[in-house]
Scaffold this motif. Structure first.
Motif, PDB file in Angstrom:
ATOM      1  N   ASP A 130       0.847  -1.190   0.000  1.00 29.31           N
ATOM      2  CA  ASP A 130       0.000   0.000   0.000  1.00 29.31           C
ATOM      3  C   ASP A 130       0.889   1.250   0.000  1.00 29.31           C
ATOM      4  O   ASP A 130       1.622   1.491   0.964  1.00 29.31           O
ATOM      5  N   PRO A 131       0.842   2.053  -1.055  1.00 28.82           N
ATOM      6  CA  PRO A 131       1.752   3.207  -1.155  1.00 28.82           C
ATOM      7  C   PRO A 131       1.560   4.230  -0.049  1.00 28.82           C
ATOM      8  O   PRO A 131       2.517   4.920   0.325  1.00 28.82           O
ATOM      9  N   THR A 132       0.334   4.362   0.493  1.00 23.90           N
ATOM     10  CA  THR A 132       0.115   5.342   1.559  1.00 23.90           C
ATOM     11  C   THR A 132       0.768   4.894   2.863  1.00 23.90           C
ATOM     12  O   THR A 132       1.288   5.715   3.623  1.00 23.90           O
ATOM     13  N   VAL A 133       0.761   3.586   3.119  1.00 21.28           N
ATOM     14  CA  VAL A 133       1.432   3.062   4.317  1.00 21.28           C
ATOM     15  C   VAL A 133       2.943   3.183   4.147  1.00 21.28           C
ATOM     16  O   VAL A 133       3.645   3.636   5.060  1.00 21.28           O
ATOM     17  N   LEU A 137       5.705   5.277   6.449  1.00 23.99           N
ATOM     18  CA  LEU A 137       6.837   4.633   7.108  1.00 23.99           C
ATOM     19  C   LEU A 137       8.179   5.183   6.634  1.00 23.99           C
ATOM     20  O   LEU A 137       9.180   5.052   7.342  1.00 23.99           O
ATOM     21  N   GLU A 138       8.206   5.784   5.470  1.00 28.66           N
ATOM     22  CA  GLU A 138       9.446   6.356   4.969  1.00 28.66           C
ATOM     23  C   GLU A 138       9.728   7.733   5.557  1.00 28.66           C
ATOM     24  O   GLU A 138      10.743   8.352   5.244  1.00 28.66           O
ATOM     25  N   ALA A 139       8.830   8.192   6.430  1.00 28.69           N
ATOM     26  CA  ALA A 139       9.060   9.427   7.182  1.00 28.69           C
ATOM     27  C   ALA A 139       8.908   9.106   8.673  1.00 28.69           C
ATOM     28  O   ALA A 139       7.988   9.582   9.335  1.00 28.69           O
ATOM     29  N   PRO A 140       9.808   8.261   9.211  1.00 33.09           N
ATOM     30  CA  PRO A 140       9.624   7.754  10.580  1.00 33.09           C
ATOM     31  C   PRO A 140       9.667   8.827  11.665  1.00 33.09           C
ATOM     32  O   PRO A 140       9.144   8.612  12.758  1.00 33.09           O
ATOM     33  N   PHE A 141      10.266   9.983  11.371  1.00 37.80           N
ATOM     34  CA  PHE A 141      10.415  11.005  12.395  1.00 37.80           C
ATOM     35  C   PHE A 141       9.338  12.085  12.317  1.00 37.80           C
ATOM     36  O   PHE A 141       9.390  13.083  13.039  1.00 37.80           O
ATOM     37  N   SER A 142       8.363  11.879  11.452  1.00 37.22           N
ATOM     38  CA  SER A 142       7.274  12.845  11.320  1.00 37.22           C
ATOM     39  C   SER A 142       6.380  12.857  12.562  1.00 37.22           C
ATOM     40  O   SER A 142       6.023  11.798  13.087  1.00 37.22           O
ATOM     41  N   ASP A 143       6.010  14.040  13.008  1.00 30.51           N
ATOM     42  CA  ASP A 143       5.076  14.162  14.130  1.00 30.51           C
ATOM     43  C   ASP A 143       3.702  13.613  13.763  1.00 30.51           C
ATOM     44  O   ASP A 143       2.894  13.338  14.650  1.00 30.51           O
ATOM     45  N   GLN A 144       3.464  13.467  12.479  1.00 28.66           N
ATOM     46  CA  GLN A 144       2.160  13.010  11.995  1.00 28.66           C
ATOM     47  C   GLN A 144       2.160  11.530  11.611  1.00 28.66           C
ATOM     48  O   GLN A 144       1.234  11.078  10.942  1.00 28.66           O
ATOM     49  N   LEU A 145       3.163  10.780  12.040  1.00 31.50           N
ATOM     50  CA  LEU A 145       3.288   9.387  11.610  1.00 31.50           C
ATOM     51  C   LEU A 145       2.033   8.571  11.921  1.00 31.50           C
ATOM     52  O   LEU A 145       1.470   7.915  11.032  1.00 31.50           O
ATOM     53  N   ILE A 146       1.606   8.584  13.163  1.00 27.21           N
ATOM     54  CA  ILE A 146       0.437   7.770  13.533  1.00 27.21           C
ATOM     55  C   ILE A 146      -0.815   8.274  12.820  1.00 27.21           C
ATOM     56  O   ILE A 146      -1.647   7.477  12.359  1.00 27.21           O
ATOM     57  N   THR A 147      -0.952   9.588  12.700  1.00 24.38           N
ATOM     58  CA  THR A 147      -2.097  10.151  11.982  1.00 24.38           C
ATOM     59  C   THR A 147      -2.099   9.694  10.528  1.00 24.38           C
ATOM     60  O   THR A 147      -3.141   9.327   9.974  1.00 24.38           O
ATOM     61  N   LYS A 148      -0.923   9.704   9.903  1.00 26.92           N
ATOM     62  CA  LYS A 148      -0.830   9.270   8.514  1.00 26.92           C
ATOM     63  C   LYS A 148      -1.178   7.793   8.366  1.00 26.92           C
ATOM     64  O   LYS A 148      -1.801   7.392   7.379  1.00 26.92           O
ATOM     65  N   MET A 154      -5.190   2.198   8.777  1.00 24.45           N
ATOM     66  CA  MET A 154      -4.693   1.330   9.836  1.00 24.45           C
ATOM     67  C   MET A 154      -5.408   1.624  11.162  1.00 24.45           C
ATOM     68  O   MET A 154      -5.628   2.785  11.505  1.00 24.45           O
ATOM     69  N   ASP A 155      -5.765   0.580  11.888  1.00 20.79           N
ATOM     70  CA  ASP A 155      -6.404   0.743  13.196  1.00 20.79           C
ATOM     71  C   ASP A 155      -5.321   0.976  14.245  1.00 20.79           C
ATOM     72  O   ASP A 155      -4.811   0.029  14.847  1.00 20.79           O
ATOM     73  N   MET A 156      -4.997   2.225  14.476  1.00 15.38           N
ATOM     74  CA  MET A 156      -3.910   2.555  15.385  1.00 15.38           C
ATOM     75  C   MET A 156      -4.357   2.637  16.848  1.00 15.38           C
ATOM     76  O   MET A 156      -3.660   3.203  17.688  1.00 15.38           O
ATOM     77  N   THR A 157      -5.516   2.037  17.132  1.00 18.67           N
ATOM     78  CA  THR A 157      -5.909   1.819  18.529  1.00 18.67           C
ATOM     79  C   THR A 157      -5.585   0.392  18.954  1.00 18.67           C
ATOM     80  O   THR A 157      -5.647   0.074  20.141  1.00 18.67           O
ATOM     81  N   ASP A 158      -5.236  -0.451  17.997  1.00 18.20           N
ATOM     82  CA  ASP A 158      -4.961  -1.862  18.247  1.00 18.20           C
ATOM     83  C   ASP A 158      -3.453  -2.064  18.383  1.00 18.20           C
ATOM     84  O   ASP A 158      -2.692  -1.837  17.428  1.00 18.20           O
TER      85      ASP A 158
END
Length: 260
Positions: A130-133, A137-148, A154-158
């Protein structure tokens, strides 16, 4: 000829402790961990230098790097599991921390050196194109990583989802970093362990007994792995015998991914 200098991050227990013991017999050794009491004991036992390191803290990684400027081999076994930590902690430790280590130690590694990072079969099972995922992941230091990652569906509550993403991210980072490490005449690879009998894995086994027992039963080799199984593979990836291997992930899983 210089003495080989190896660093194990996450050396206080399990896989890290096992490979630290091996590498203590092969040259100079530095061990790093958050567990300072155990670290001090192991430093005396292995005749190693000990440095506190919190892999989720970039400044802590930089302090460790300052103590390891002449480094040949780096092994990153530090990590947390879904039953040990929150989604944010899993991402911070298992993915972002590893990404920082890859960047920091690439600038220090000696020619001929190597890094080995620990992923997981969870990362192999998550594998996506998936290109969006991938972009996130190619911007690991972004403050928006989990939001992205959330925006990518992605279910980022799990915590299990976060763990799979983090470990897939480690595989992806090592693959992408192979070129820049090669420019330093060094190599970087990852290992994806299966179900391993370690202090970190045992809480998982206790809390998800039925699921994990079924995985063990389905494993072609019909057993859990041991820290020695992982240490054997790490030793190989750090040695001249793997001099033409870089940017790849090796499964050490008893065959479970071949059937599950």
């Amino acid at each position: 000829m210089h003495q080989t200098h190896s660093l194990v991050i996450g050396a206080a227990s399990g896989m890290g402790r096992c490979i630290a013991e091996r590498l203590s017999k092969a040259g100079r050794l530095t061990i790093a961990d958050k567990n300072q009491a155990t670290l001090k004991e192991l430093a005396a036992e292995y005749m190693a230098d000990a440095v506190y390191c919190d892999i989720s803290d970039l400044e802590s990684i930089k302090s460790l790097a300052a103590a390891c400027i002449d480094i040949d081999n780096i092994v990153i076994t530090a990590g947390v599991s879904p039953v040990m930590a929150s989604v944010q902690q899993i991402i911070d430790v298992d993915f972002i921390g590893t990404a920082h280590c890859i960047d920091v130690f690439r600038e220090l590694v000696r020619p001929g050196g190597a890094m080995v990072c620990i992923s997981s079969i969870a990362g192999r099972k998550f594998t996506t194109n998936d290109p969006t995922v991938i972009q996130a992941l190619e911007a690991p230091f972004s403050d928006q990583l989990i939001t992205k990652l959330k925006d990518a569906g992605m279910d980022m509550t799990d915590r299990n989802v976060a763990y799979g993403i983090a470990k897939f991210g480690v595989i992806h980072l090592c693959r992408k970093a192979a070129k820049s490490w090669a420019e330093k005449q060094a190599r970087i690879n990852s290992i994806s362990p299966g179900i391993i009998d370690t202090p970190m894995g045992n809480p998982e086994l206790q809390q998800q007994t039925e699921v994990l027992r079924s995985l063990i039963d389905a494993t072609p080799l019909q057993r859990m792995g041991s820290p020695d199984d992982i240490a054997d593979c790490i030793e190989f990836l750090l040695s001249a015998k793997s001099a033409f291997i870089t940017g790849t992930d090796i499964l050490v899983d008893g065959g479970i991914c071949s059937v599950a």
